[in-house]
Each structure stands twice: as structure tokens, then as C-alpha cells.
Design a protein around this motif. Structure first.
Motif, short mmCIF file in Angstrom:
data_model
loop_
_atom_site.label_atom_id
_atom_site.label_comp_id
_atom_site.label_asym_id
_atom_site.label_seq_id
_atom_site.Cartn_x
_atom_site.Cartn_y
_atom_site.Cartn_z
N PRO A 1 0.83 -1.21 0.00
CA PRO A 1 0.00 0.00 0.00
C PRO A 1 0.86 1.26 0.00
O PRO A 1 2.00 1.25 0.47
N LYS B 1 -9.02 -0.96 5.98
CA LYS B 1 -8.33 0.15 5.33
C LYS B 1 -7.29 0.77 6.26
O LYS B 1 -6.22 1.19 5.81
N ARG C 1 -4.29 -1.40 6.23
CA ARG C 1 -3.58 -1.18 4.97
C ARG C 1 -2.74 0.10 5.02
O ARG C 1 -1.59 0.13 4.58
N TRP D 1 -9.15 -8.67 3.83
CA TRP D 1 -8.32 -7.47 3.95
C TRP D 1 -6.91 -7.84 4.42
O TRP D 1 -5.90 -7.33 3.91
N VAL E 1 -2.76 -7.65 2.33
CA VAL E 1 -1.59 -6.84 2.71
C VAL E 1 -0.64 -7.57 3.66
O VAL E 1 0.34 -7.01 4.13
N ASP F 1 -7.60 2.63 -0.72
CA ASP F 1 -6.74 3.68 -0.17
C ASP F 1 -7.49 4.99 0.03
O ASP F 1 -6.88 6.06 0.08
#
Length: 392
Positions: free
Chosen positions: A85, A211, A214, A242, A246, A375
Motif C-alpha cells: 500500500p 483500510k 492497509r 483485507w 496486505v 486507499d
């Protein structure tokens, strides 16, 4: 005489014939030799019939024999391809244009009203209605309108830039440009930072958890996720997805398990694995259910047996308006809210909830969700937000 020679010739002929007959009669007999058999080919042992070179030759044909195939070796699966990310720095600035497209209706309307040559009570009522409609809240709206009326009288004639400057100053004062919006996610000592994410179902709580993980990984942090929303199997599955994207490990249990035990195990594993941040996603509890709110308090208390809870982030849907305010108040009574995450801020002109929720709770908005992309979660920047409201 002639007769005598004739007799001699006859005798000679008879003698020659007799000699030939005797030769034929007494010559050695000739026998046919038996046919000679061709030499036998040497016997080749079975192991050597296929030469090591893989080639067999005879008088008429040369044949290449492939070597025997080796058994296939097991192939190890390739390591999972984790996404890398981008860092969180500058996200709010990058998303400013998107925010401006959805929010500038409020700013443009206010600028148009304040730029009129004559500002009577009707115009000020319109300004007040516009701010209340944007969920700024009644009390903050009245404070802002009074400040604007006083400054407009002092200025007298006003250019567009002067009006914009007045609005920007007032909005920043209400949003609280001086509030501490630091997100405490750094480890302390040998213990990771612990972030508890709370909120009502449908606000984007689990998505926000993913998120945030990330964003932190993009900043170089090692993150572990705790799926303490055990009432919905889909929530744990979503969080698992999720994490896999990552490279963040997820601690989860079967549906219906005790949420507090999941949170405790997540923090314990985070300590053992020496991660930087543990983020615990809790169930989206209805704020009308007292028992569920008590359970949320239990989750926090159990975590504190292992580590300090550094952040309790309340996720609110920016489109819910004043209903979101009521949710915020009930959650604040159950746990000590340290920050607010406003989701779906890109699809509404009701950005004034930033002002009202901070004013009611005394808690800063720390993160905003500006879209569906992975993002699109950004640290909240009051100046960027205000400039987006007013447009360029």
C-alpha cells in the motif's frame, strides 16, 4: 603302307578312349561342403539392451530411446503476493478534488449569499438554514452566523476574496484546527499499540478496520487484526480478505464465540509476535441495546488486562446526520472514545457533521473515508477539508 598308318591311328584313338574311361572311373569323389552358418550375434544382457546413450543401432535402423521419466517432484506453492500500500502521508491532499466535487455546494451557496450587496435578515436566515441542512448543528450555526454578521458590518463593502476569507476563518474555528488529531498506533516498549474500532452496523466499520491496517502497513508498521465481531461470520471473512491482501494476520474464532476472548487472544498474539499495532474490530452493536453496549465495555476491560487501549475509534456514517450524533453519544457513555472516523463523506453535502460531532463529544475527527477504494481512508486535515468546502 597306308593301311599300316590307319591301323596305328585306330590303336592310338582306342588307347586314348581307354585312358579317359579309366580316369573317370578311378578319380576321387567330390562331396559338397555343408553350408556355413552365419556367426551368431553375442547375447546382450537384459540390463544393457538399451545403451546408456539412449541409442540402439542395427544394420538398417538407428532408434533414439528417451531416458525413463523421473517422477515429478512436488512443487511448493508460490508465496502469496502481498500488495504494497502507499504511505498515508498526503492522502487527504490527493483526495481533495474528490471531496470538493461533493462538498462545494455548501461553500458555493454560502459565498453567493454573503457576496450580495445587501444582507438583510432574510439572507441571514438563508445562510443559517443552509448551515443547519449541512448538519453543522443548531448551536454551532447560530454562533457562526453571529460572528459573520459582526465582521460583515465592520468590513462594509466586501470582495469575493474577503467573503471567502471570512467563511474560511469561521469554519476553521468551528472545525477546530488546533485539535490534536494524532492517531496513536506506535508500539510502546514490548507491547503493541491497541486500536479498538466500534460503531453501528452499516457504517463501514469492518471496511474501515481493513483500510486502517492497509494504511499502517503502507507506513511500514507490522499489523495484526482481531475479528471480534463474532455475531456475523461475514465480518470475520471480510476482515480475513483485507488481511490476506496486505499480509496482516487475523485472529478469529467460530461464529458466536465470546468477543472478549477473541480480543484477548489477538492482543496476546500481538505481544508474542512483536507486532506494532493490533486493531480489533467489534460487533456493530445497535445503540438501543443496553446489554450489547455493556459487552463492548467488557471487551475493552479484558484487553486492558494485557495491554493499554491506545485508541477507541467510533465509525460514523456522514450521511446519517443527527442520528449519527445520537449514536456517538451512546457509544461515548460505554467506552472512552478517543477519535471519530467519518465514512461516506464523499457522497454527501452534509459535511457539517464534522463540526457538530466534535462539538458535542469534544473528540476530534481523526480519519475520513472518501470513497470505496482501498486507499480512500485518509487522516483528517481541517484546512484541506475547509478549502474543499469553499472550492477554489
Amino acid at each position: 603302307m597306308d593301311g599300316y598308318l590307319g591301323i596305328i591311328l585306330i590303336v592310338i584313338v582306342v588307347a586314348l578312349l581307354a585312358a579317359g574311361g579309366m580316369f573317370l572311373l578311378f578319380r576321387p569323389s567330390q562331396r559338397h561342403a555343408p553350408p556355413v552358418a552365419p556367426p551368431e550375434a553375442p547375447t546382450i544382457p537384459e540390463e544393457s539392451q538399451a545403451p546408456a546413450t539412449g541409442v540402439i543401432e542395427d544394420d538398417t535402423l538407428t532408434t533414439t530411446v528417451p531416458p525413463p521419466a523421473k517422477p515429478a517432484e512436488p512443487v511448493a506453492p508460490p508465496p502469496p503476493a502481498f500488495e504494497i500500500p502507499p504511505p498515508s502521508a498526503g492522502r487527504m491532499v490527493r483526495l481533495r478534488a474528490r471531496l470538493a466535487r461533493s462538498q462545494s455546494t455548501l461553500g458555493k451557496g454560502l459565498l453567493e449569499l454573503l457576496s450580495r450587496d445587501r444582507l438583510d435578515d432574510d439572507v441571514w436566515d438563508e445562510i443559517e438554514d443552509m448551515l443547519i441542512t449541512a448538519d453543522v448543528g443548531v448551536s454551532p450555526t447560530r454562533t457562526m452566523v453571529e460572528e459573520l454578521r459582526t465582521k460583515v458590518k465592520v468590513l462594509g463593502s466586501r470582495s469575493h476574496d474577503e467573503v471567502r476569507g471570512l467563511l474560511r476563518e469561521q469554519l476553521l474555528a468551528l472545525i477546530g484546527a488546533d485539535m490534536d488529531r494524532t492517531l496513536h498506533t506506535a508500539p510502546h516498549g514490548e507491547r503493541p499499540a491497541v486500536v479498538l474500532v466500534v460503531g453501528v452496523n452499516g457504517t463501514g466499520k469492518t471496511t474501515t478496520t481493513g483500510k486502517l491496517a492497509r494504511a499502517l502497513i503502507g507506513d511500514g508498521r507490522k499489523v495484526l487484526l482481531g475479528a471480534a465481531d463474532t455475531f456475523r461470520a461475514a465480518a470475520a471473512d471480510q476482515l480475513q480478505t483485507w488481511g490476506e491482501r496486505v499480509g496482516a494476520e487475523v485472529v478469529r474464532k467460530d461464529e458466536g464465540a465470546d468477543p472478549a476472548s477473541v480480543a484477548f487472544d489477538a492482543v496476546s498474539k500481538g505481544i508474542d509476535d512483536k507486532v506494532d499495532t493490533v486493531i480489533v474490530d467489534t460487533a456493530g452493536r445497535l445503540h438501543t441495546k443496553t446489554g450489547l453496549m455493556d459487552e463492548l465495555g467488557k471487551v475493552k476491560r479484558v484487553i486492558e488486562k494485557k495491554a493499554t487501549v491506545d485508541e477507541v475509534l467510533l465509525v460514523l456514517d456522514a450521511t446519517t446526520g443527527q442520528n449519527g450524533m445520537r449514536q456517538a453519544q451512546v457509544f461515548a457513555e460505554a467506552v472512552n472514545i478517543t477519535g471519530i472516523v467519518l465514512t461516506k463523506l464523499d457522497g454527501t453535502a452534509k459535511g457539517g457533521i464534522v463540526i457538530s460531532v466534535q462539538r458535542e463529544l469534544g473528540v476530534p475527527v481523526k480519519l475520513v473515508g472518501l470513497g470505496e477504494g482501498p486507499d480512500d481512508l485518509a487522516p483528517f486535515d481541517p484546512e484541506v477539508f475547509t478549502d474543499a468546502l469553499l472550492g477554489d
